[in-house]
Write a protein that holds these residues in place. Structure first.
Motif, PDB file in Angstrom:
ATOM      1  N   GLU A  80      -8.940  76.838  49.998  1.00  0.00           N
ATOM      2  CA  GLU A  80      -7.542  76.524  50.286  1.00  0.00           C
ATOM      3  C   GLU A  80      -7.100  75.466  49.295  1.00  0.00           C
ATOM      4  OE1 GLU A  80      -7.417  74.922  54.247  1.00  0.00           O
ATOM      5  OE2 GLU A  80      -8.752  73.275  53.756  1.00  0.00           O
ATOM      6  N   ASP A 124      -5.518  75.642  60.881  1.00  0.00           N
ATOM      7  CA  ASP A 124      -5.701  74.245  60.497  1.00  0.00           C
ATOM      8  C   ASP A 124      -5.336  73.340  61.667  1.00  0.00           C
ATOM      9  OD1 ASP A 124      -6.346  74.826  57.880  1.00  0.00           O
ATOM     10  OD2 ASP A 124      -4.302  74.595  57.142  1.00  0.00           O
ATOM     11  N   HIS A 167      -8.006  67.706  56.939  1.00  0.00           N
ATOM     12  CA  HIS A 167      -7.771  68.489  58.154  1.00  0.00           C
ATOM     13  C   HIS A 167      -9.011  69.315  58.505  1.00  0.00           C
ATOM     14  CE1 HIS A 167      -6.450  71.799  55.339  1.00  0.00           C
ATOM     15  NE2 HIS A 167      -7.102  72.526  56.211  1.00  0.00           N
ATOM     16  N   HIS A 194      -7.488  79.901  52.986  1.00  0.00           N
ATOM     17  CA  HIS A 194      -8.708  80.305  53.707  1.00  0.00           C
ATOM     18  C   HIS A 194      -9.147  81.701  53.297  1.00  0.00           C
ATOM     19  CE1 HIS A 194      -6.513  77.583  56.727  1.00  0.00           C
ATOM     20  NE2 HIS A 194      -7.397  76.826  56.109  1.00  0.00           N
ATOM     21  N   HIS A 213     -10.689  72.681  61.111  1.00  0.00           N
ATOM     22  CA  HIS A 213     -10.393  74.091  61.382  1.00  0.00           C
ATOM     23  C   HIS A 213     -10.821  74.505  62.781  1.00  0.00           C
ATOM     24  CE1 HIS A 213     -10.357  73.808  56.972  1.00  0.00           C
ATOM     25  NE2 HIS A 213      -9.323  74.604  57.113  1.00  0.00           N
TER      26      HIS A 213
HETATM   27 ZN   LIG Z   1      -7.472  74.662  56.169  1.00  0.00          ZN
END
Ligand SMILES: [Zn+2]
Ligand SMILES: [Zn+2]
Ligand SMILES: [Zn+2]
Length: 152
Positions: free
Chosen positions: A89, A109, A96, A41, A98
């Motif tokens: 990332e 995450d 996934h 990130h 955030h």
């Molecule tokens: Zn992430």
């Protein structure tokens, strides 16, 4: 489903991950994967700074080009959480999502409940093929909530 190598493998051997993706192994590409693996990130500007501090003479444009190539090859995932710059990332192919604290910007995450993209479908898709639903949860993190409660 995809056959991309898992994150641990990319951390251990970025050169192998590049080769598996059909990309030539270059020092800036390896350094970029290492920087992003160590600091998920992260925005392009920060990544460029870190890559330059490992390798020395690498232009910012080179790092930006590397970020594009690695994103196209799905070794990196570009994340938008509504901040000014996109974040990068390691692409884990896990869809996934955030959580981002709207006070301090802390970012975490969270697994997708569905697990594959797209996990949300609009009622009206205008005949478009929906590829992904990017979900960002805007939150007040536990630290900020504690700070607010103690200030009240
Ligand atoms: Zn992430
Ligand atoms: Zn916070
Ligand atoms: Zn989801």
């Amino acid at each position: 489903m995809t056959t991309a190598p898992p994150r641990s493998e990319q951390l251990a051997d970025p050169a192998a991950a590049l080769r598996a993706a059909g990309l030539r192994v270059t020092a800036p590409r390896v350094a970029t994967l290492e920087v992003v693996a160590a600091h998920p990130h992260t925005d392009a500007e920060t990544i460029a700074g870190a890559v330059r501090s490992c390798l020395g003479a690498v232009s910012r444009q080179t790092v930006y080009d590397v970020l594009h190539a690695l994103t196209d090859a799905e070794l990196l995932r570009r994340v938008s959480v509504g901040s000014r710059s996109m974040l990068y990332e390691i692409h884990e192919h896990d869809n996934h999502h955030h959580l981002i604290c709207r006070h301090c910007g802390r970012l975490e995450d969270v697994p997708c409940v569905v697990g594959h993209a797209p996990c949300l479908h609009p009622e009206q898709d205008h005949g478009f093929d929906i590829e992904i639903a990017d979900v960002v949860y805007r939150v007040v993190c536990s630290d900020c909530r504690a700070r607010k409660e103690s200030a009240a």
